[in-house]
Design a protein around this motif. Sequence first.
Motif, PDB file in Angstrom:
ATOM      1  N   ASN A 181      -8.389  -7.036  -9.263  1.00 44.22           N
ATOM      2  CA  ASN A 181      -7.348  -6.442 -10.105  1.00 44.22           C
ATOM      3  C   ASN A 181      -6.159  -5.929  -9.298  1.00 44.22           C
ATOM      4  O   ASN A 181      -5.226  -5.370  -9.865  1.00 44.22           O
ATOM      5  CB  ASN A 181      -7.938  -5.287 -10.924  1.00 44.22           C
ATOM      6  CG  ASN A 181      -8.986  -5.768 -11.905  1.00 44.22           C
ATOM      7  OD1 ASN A 181      -8.849  -6.844 -12.487  1.00 44.22           O
ATOM      8  ND2 ASN A 181     -10.037  -4.979 -12.092  1.00 44.22           N
ATOM      9  N   ALA A 182      -6.195  -6.145  -7.988  1.00 43.39           N
ATOM     10  CA  ALA A 182      -5.115  -5.656  -7.120  1.00 43.39           C
ATOM     11  C   ALA A 182      -4.031  -6.725  -6.980  1.00 43.39           C
ATOM     12  O   ALA A 182      -3.701  -7.161  -5.873  1.00 43.39           O
ATOM     13  CB  ALA A 182      -5.674  -5.272  -5.751  1.00 43.39           C
ATOM     14  N   GLN A 183      -3.484  -7.158  -8.114  1.00 41.84           N
ATOM     15  CA  GLN A 183      -2.552  -8.274  -8.084  1.00 41.84           C
ATOM     16  C   GLN A 183      -1.228  -7.964  -7.401  1.00 41.84           C
ATOM     17  O   GLN A 183      -0.561  -8.865  -6.904  1.00 41.84           O
ATOM     18  CB  GLN A 183      -2.295  -8.765  -9.512  1.00 41.84           C
ATOM     19  CG  GLN A 183      -3.518  -9.359 -10.187  1.00 41.84           C
ATOM     20  CD  GLN A 183      -4.080 -10.554  -9.416  1.00 41.84           C
ATOM     21  OE1 GLN A 183      -3.326 -11.399  -8.947  1.00 41.84           O
ATOM     22  NE2 GLN A 183      -5.389 -10.603  -9.264  1.00 41.84           N
ATOM     23  N   GLY A 184      -0.846  -6.701  -7.367  1.00 40.40           N
ATOM     24  CA  GLY A 184       0.455  -6.381  -6.780  1.00 40.40           C
ATOM     25  C   GLY A 184       0.381  -5.581  -5.506  1.00 40.40           C
ATOM     26  O   GLY A 184       1.388  -4.991  -5.080  1.00 40.40           O
ATOM     27  N   SER A 185      -0.775  -5.557  -4.834  1.00 37.21           N
ATOM     28  CA  SER A 185      -0.926  -4.711  -3.647  1.00 37.21           C
ATOM     29  C   SER A 185      -1.101  -5.534  -2.373  1.00 37.21           C
ATOM     30  O   SER A 185      -1.385  -6.729  -2.418  1.00 37.21           O
ATOM     31  CB  SER A 185      -2.102  -3.750  -3.808  1.00 37.21           C
ATOM     32  OG  SER A 185      -3.319  -4.454  -3.855  1.00 37.21           O
ATOM     33  N   GLU A 214       0.153 -14.153  -9.240  1.00 33.95           N
ATOM     34  CA  GLU A 214       1.213 -14.456  -8.285  1.00 33.95           C
ATOM     35  C   GLU A 214       0.597 -14.560  -6.900  1.00 33.95           C
ATOM     36  O   GLU A 214       0.098 -13.563  -6.363  1.00 33.95           O
ATOM     37  CB  GLU A 214       2.295 -13.374  -8.309  1.00 33.95           C
ATOM     38  CG  GLU A 214       3.031 -13.254  -9.631  1.00 33.95           C
ATOM     39  CD  GLU A 214       3.767 -14.541  -9.986  1.00 33.95           C
ATOM     40  OE1 GLU A 214       4.488 -15.063  -9.113  1.00 33.95           O
ATOM     41  OE2 GLU A 214       3.608 -15.011 -11.132  1.00 33.95           O
ATOM     42  N   GLN A 215       0.614 -15.745  -6.324  1.00 37.46           N
ATOM     43  CA  GLN A 215       0.046 -15.964  -4.995  1.00 37.46           C
ATOM     44  C   GLN A 215       1.108 -15.762  -3.928  1.00 37.46           C
ATOM     45  O   GLN A 215       2.263 -16.142  -4.099  1.00 37.46           O
ATOM     46  CB  GLN A 215      -0.518 -17.383  -4.891  1.00 37.46           C
ATOM     47  CG  GLN A 215      -1.191 -17.667  -3.556  1.00 37.46           C
ATOM     48  CD  GLN A 215      -1.796 -19.064  -3.505  1.00 37.46           C
ATOM     49  OE1 GLN A 215      -1.530 -19.903  -4.343  1.00 37.46           O
ATOM     50  NE2 GLN A 215      -2.606 -19.299  -2.487  1.00 37.46           N
ATOM     51  N   ALA A 237      -5.952 -21.090  -3.355  1.00 34.66           N
ATOM     52  CA  ALA A 237      -5.554 -20.297  -4.523  1.00 34.66           C
ATOM     53  C   ALA A 237      -6.758 -19.570  -5.118  1.00 34.66           C
ATOM     54  O   ALA A 237      -6.668 -18.388  -5.481  1.00 34.66           O
ATOM     55  CB  ALA A 237      -4.904 -21.199  -5.570  1.00 34.66           C
ATOM     56  N   GLU A 238      -7.890 -20.255  -5.232  1.00 33.67           N
ATOM     57  CA  GLU A 238      -9.101 -19.610  -5.741  1.00 33.67           C
ATOM     58  C   GLU A 238      -9.504 -18.451  -4.838  1.00 33.67           C
ATOM     59  O   GLU A 238      -9.894 -17.376  -5.323  1.00 33.67           O
ATOM     60  CB  GLU A 238     -10.244 -20.623  -5.835  1.00 33.67           C
ATOM     61  CG  GLU A 238     -10.095 -21.629  -6.956  1.00 33.67           C
ATOM     62  CD  GLU A 238     -11.148 -22.713  -6.903  1.00 33.67           C
ATOM     63  OE1 GLU A 238     -11.436 -23.304  -7.954  1.00 33.67           O
ATOM     64  OE2 GLU A 238     -11.666 -23.002  -5.795  1.00 33.67           O
ATOM     65  N   ARG A 282       6.343 -15.861  -3.073  1.00 36.67           N
ATOM     66  CA  ARG A 282       5.323 -15.734  -4.116  1.00 36.67           C
ATOM     67  C   ARG A 282       5.582 -16.796  -5.173  1.00 36.67           C
ATOM     68  O   ARG A 282       6.725 -17.156  -5.469  1.00 36.67           O
ATOM     69  CB  ARG A 282       5.373 -14.352  -4.772  1.00 36.67           C
ATOM     70  CG  ARG A 282       5.026 -13.211  -3.844  1.00 36.67           C
ATOM     71  CD  ARG A 282       4.825 -11.921  -4.629  1.00 36.67           C
ATOM     72  NE  ARG A 282       3.441 -11.816  -5.116  1.00 36.67           N
ATOM     73  CZ  ARG A 282       3.043 -10.933  -6.013  1.00 36.67           C
ATOM     74  NH1 ARG A 282       3.916 -10.115  -6.570  1.00 36.67           N
ATOM     75  NH2 ARG A 282       1.785 -10.870  -6.378  1.00 36.67           N
ATOM     76  N   HIS A 283       4.514 -17.285  -5.753  1.00 35.97           N
ATOM     77  CA  HIS A 283       4.637 -18.328  -6.761  1.00 35.97           C
ATOM     78  C   HIS A 283       3.500 -18.175  -7.766  1.00 35.97           C
ATOM     79  O   HIS A 283       2.436 -17.653  -7.440  1.00 35.97           O
ATOM     80  CB  HIS A 283       4.605 -19.712  -6.102  1.00 35.97           C
ATOM     81  CG  HIS A 283       3.461 -19.889  -5.160  1.00 35.97           C
ATOM     82  ND1 HIS A 283       3.493 -19.431  -3.854  1.00 35.97           N
ATOM     83  CD2 HIS A 283       2.234 -20.442  -5.332  1.00 35.97           C
ATOM     84  CE1 HIS A 283       2.337 -19.700  -3.260  1.00 35.97           C
ATOM     85  NE2 HIS A 283       1.552 -20.315  -4.150  1.00 35.97           N
TER      86      HIS A 283
END
Length: 363
Positions: free
Chosen positions: A214-218, A57-58, A205-206, A74-75
């Motif tokens: 691994n901090a996708q939600g922080s 999620e970017q 995006a890259e 977020r998308h």
Amino acid sequence: MNTIKSVCILLIITLLNLGCHQNKSQTTSQKQAPTSALTNTPNAPEGMVWVPGGTFEQGAVPQDKTAMAHEKPRHTVSLEGFFIDLTEVTNAQFSKFVKETGYITVAERDIEWDVIKKQLPEGTPKPHDSILKPGSLLFKKSKTSVPNLYDFSQWWEWRIGTNWKHPQGPGSSIEGKANYPVVHISFEDAQAYCKWAGRRLPTEAEWEYAARGNAQGSVYFWGDDVNDLSKKANSWEGEFPVSNTLEDGYERASPVKSYPPNDFGLYDMAGNVWEWTSDWYNINYYKELAALNTPAINPQGATKAYNPNNPYLEEKVIRGGSFLCSASYCASYRLSARMGSSLDSASEHVGFRTVATPEMILP
């Protein structure tokens, strides 16, 4: 906050006087969805690391109360794997490029008024020839508190003779700073280096996917605790732009690898110097991606730049923040933070890192 030659020329004109895009629909490039064509993790070239493909999620996370509108919504994005530099490109690496090619950066070239004036309001008077000399932007501290943090002219100055070899102006050098990120680099300069190295700039995006690890939600690559900032990144501590407490050990740029890496082993994805990406900066782009209601596959960015705050300029996205970012100013050490900068921008807090795909590297 745009550190650009054209705006600087306009600033010079303004100071002298005081003292002596149409929005079009944007689309994201849609390629095939990421696949598992590589059964084994490829060996990364020296100085790079492999980032496996995946979906994320970017954009700004819900708990980030300082996120700006252009970081939302977020998308979902899906990416194929890629190699990325462990660090920002250093003075040593850029010196090798220049030695082998004879390349001259934008900050070292003569200023062409006929080109610059196209990026300025119609009727802007031409400055004296003594001012239109090669140079770049340097940060300067303010002696007193600054009430308006939107007026970046209060802490930036155009210094003739400033460039990547003379990062603090004439008389300065990069001697002893081989392991510092190269700065005063325009988008064109970064592209030229990439071509020589057989690499390319990351897409936005890259860049964010790699920075998150691994901090996708922080909010930050280390989590959500801003109190860890001085241990994790080179940023501004104290009252910006008046005083810096040096809690993180540096007032300006720091050598690469001075702070802990993220989960992918990447250094300085937060703070130190801003980094160029290949995407056009368009304030509507995230909204348009989210409206697709389907994952964006290897998005290449907006097809056109659009920023109503700088209608005369075409800007690319820069990421990561710099040693000048503070909680009161931009807080761009956050993972979703982004900014636009014009193609001819060069300053002491903008650099870059490169990426490559397996087909670019592997025989």
